[in-house]
Design an enzyme around this catalytic site. Structure first.
Site, PDB file in Angstrom:
ATOM      1  NE  ARG A  14      -2.630  -1.604   3.322  1.00  0.00           N
ATOM      2  CZ  ARG A  14      -3.165  -1.569   4.546  1.00  0.00           C
ATOM      3  NH1 ARG A  14      -4.171  -0.745   4.798  1.00  0.00           N
ATOM      4  NH2 ARG A  14      -2.696  -2.331   5.506  1.00  0.00           N
ATOM      5  CD  GLN A  71       7.943 -14.192   8.022  1.00  0.00           C
ATOM      6  OE1 GLN A  71       8.045 -12.968   8.010  1.00  0.00           O
ATOM      7  NE2 GLN A  71       6.853 -14.808   8.452  1.00  0.00           N
ATOM      8  CB  THR A  77       2.206 -11.690  13.515  1.00  0.00           C
ATOM      9  OG1 THR A  77       0.967 -12.288  13.946  1.00  0.00           O
ATOM     10  CG2 THR A  77       1.898 -10.423  12.725  1.00  0.00           C
ATOM     11  N   GLY A 135      -8.228  -5.250  16.462  1.00  0.00           N
ATOM     12  CA  GLY A 135      -8.570  -6.294  17.411  1.00  0.00           C
ATOM     13  C   GLY A 135      -8.856  -5.700  18.779  1.00  0.00           C
TER      14      GLY A 135
END
Length: 451
Positions: A14, A71, A77, A135
């Site tokens: 983005r 990674q 996560t 969240g």
């Protein structure tokens, strides 16, 4: 000392940029570097999880004490944190941070770490007026944390909760390892969510401590250029507030930028739209007028930098005046009680005490002594297209307007250069030197007319 894991592997689509998201800058420092610097006082090892743009992230980050962990696949996560587990000590507290949350403060992380030392597990949350998309922290009647519920999974009542999860946590290594092993990809993306360890720990009666951050800006993540600009303003507001609390007068904190470190003495005043870059030092009673850029420079007591001037890697003496519209380029030293006026450019030169270059001049690769006056439109011709040469103007000299000094050349002590001269040879002390063609008038000449 403890350890930190910083997640910095994301692509940041983005941002619409070829630059890695965590390498975009706030206050002229990368997002990731902000997080590293905030955590460094609290830990003795830092593990940074990298993936996209990994080489550029490593190359452009201060990394003397960083363990880079790759990674290969971005599977959430929880998966990212798992990559660093071989480097985590069971008995130490591990700070889990995000490379795109640049405004997090060391003081906040210290509180979070202290709480984890006692309980083994602590979360950082924040209260939001509009928590849509985040969240929620769900608590029981005793105010203990029960779980973290994502927006899409929240009930009507849970959606009313204003306390949201920042994702930042401090957790003992042994606890982290235990619950990471239990994570499963219970979502359509097939990813491992770190937040799922909260509910697992609650079921095992682990007491999860928490700290509610006072500032939403401090824990905001950067996902696009709009959020980047918001973080920049928040950072500059914080910087201005801190500087003003130490005695700096800033005329309008909303129109102030400090992209580095600024030290100053008493009674300095900064007008609007001034930008500081790098490390700058101001003496006492310095006034910087609007629209100036000051880069890695030192400015002496009682000096006034007038509007629209640029000073870069230079030393300015006391009781001096610079500008307006002056440009002081690197490796320049301006003496005490000296004046550099409007539309004057000075590059890699020394100008000693009580000397003046007041108007529309270029001084490059020069040594100018004390009590020298350089008239309007004077040019030091220091470059032959290949090499640079030095001009020296000794104490007390007067250089008339619109003169060209062709380097290498020395103007003698107390010498005078007549206006409009082109000087190609050294001039003697205390005498007038000039070079001019004889003036003539053509009596029969007529001005051209349009046909």
């Amino acid at each position: 000392m403890n350890t930190a894991i910083i997640l910095a592997a994301g692509q940041g689509t983005r941002m619409n940029s070829q630059t890695a998201k965590v390498l975009h800058k706030v206050g002229n420092k990368s997002l990731l570097q902000h997080v590293i610097d905030a955590s460094r006082p609290l830990v003795n090892s830092i593990n940074v999880i990298i993936g996209h743009h990994s080489e550029s992230v490593k190359k452009t980050t201060s990394n003397d004490d960083i363990n880079w962990v790759n990674q290969k696949e971005q599977l959430g996560t929880g998966h990212a944190v798992k990559q660093a587990i071989p480097h985590i000590n069971d008995n130490l507290i591990c700070l889990i941070l995000y490379g795109d949350v640049p405004l997090i403060k060391t003081e906040t992380l210290q509180i979070l770490t202290d709480k984890a030392e006692s309980s083994g597990f602590s979360l950082l949350s924040v209260m939001m007026e509009n928590p849509f998309g985040y969240g929620r922290i769900i608590r029981d009647s005793n105010n203990s944390i029960l779980s973290i519920v994502e927006q899409k999974d929240a009930s009507k009542d849970e959606l009313q909760v204003r306390e949201i999860n920042t994702g930042i946590m401090a957790i003992r290594g042994s606890i982290l390892k235990k619950y990471l092993k239990e994570l499963e990809p219970n979502n359509s993306q097939g990813e491992l969510y770190l937040t799922d360890i909260v509910e697992k720990a609650v079921k095992d009666n682990v007491n999860i401590a928490s700290f509610i951050c006072e500032s939403v800006a401090e824990v905001m993540g950067i996902n696009d250029k709009n959020q980047l600009s918001q973080a920049e303003r928040a950072y500059q507001q914080n910087k201005a507030s801190d500087l003003m609390s130490k005695g700096l007068t800033i005329m309008d904190p909303k129109r102030f930028d400090c992209r580095g470190e600024l030290s100053f003495k008493d009674d300095c005043v900064i007008d609007v739209n001034v930008v500081f870059e790098g490390d700058n030092d101001l003496g006492k009673n310095v006034l910087i007028s609007p629209n100036c850029i000051i880069k890695a420079s030192k400015i002496g007591d009682n000096t006034h930098i007038l509007a629209n001037s640029i000073i870069e890697n230079a030393v300015i003496g006391s009781n001096a005046s610079i500008g307006p519209f002056a440009r002081i380029r690197p490796e320049t030293k301006i003496g005490n009680h000296s004046k550099i006026g409007n539309f004057v450019e000075v590059k890699k030169s020394s100008i000693e005490n009580n000397s003046k270059v007041s108007h529309l001049s270029y001084i490059g690769d020069s040594k100018i002594g004390n009590d020298v006056n350089v008239g309007a439109g004077v040019i030091t011709c220091n470059y032959d297209g290949i090499n640079k040469f030095q001009t020296e103007i000794k104490d007390g000299a007067f250089v008339g307007s619109n003169s060209q000094l062709v380097a290498p050349v020395t103007i003698g002590k107390n010498a005078t250069i007549g206006a409009g001269s082109t000087i190609t040879q050294n001039t003697p002390d205390g005498q007038l030197t000039l070079s001019r063609n004889k003036q003539s008038t053509i009596s029969k000449w007529k001005r051209p007319l349009k046909k």
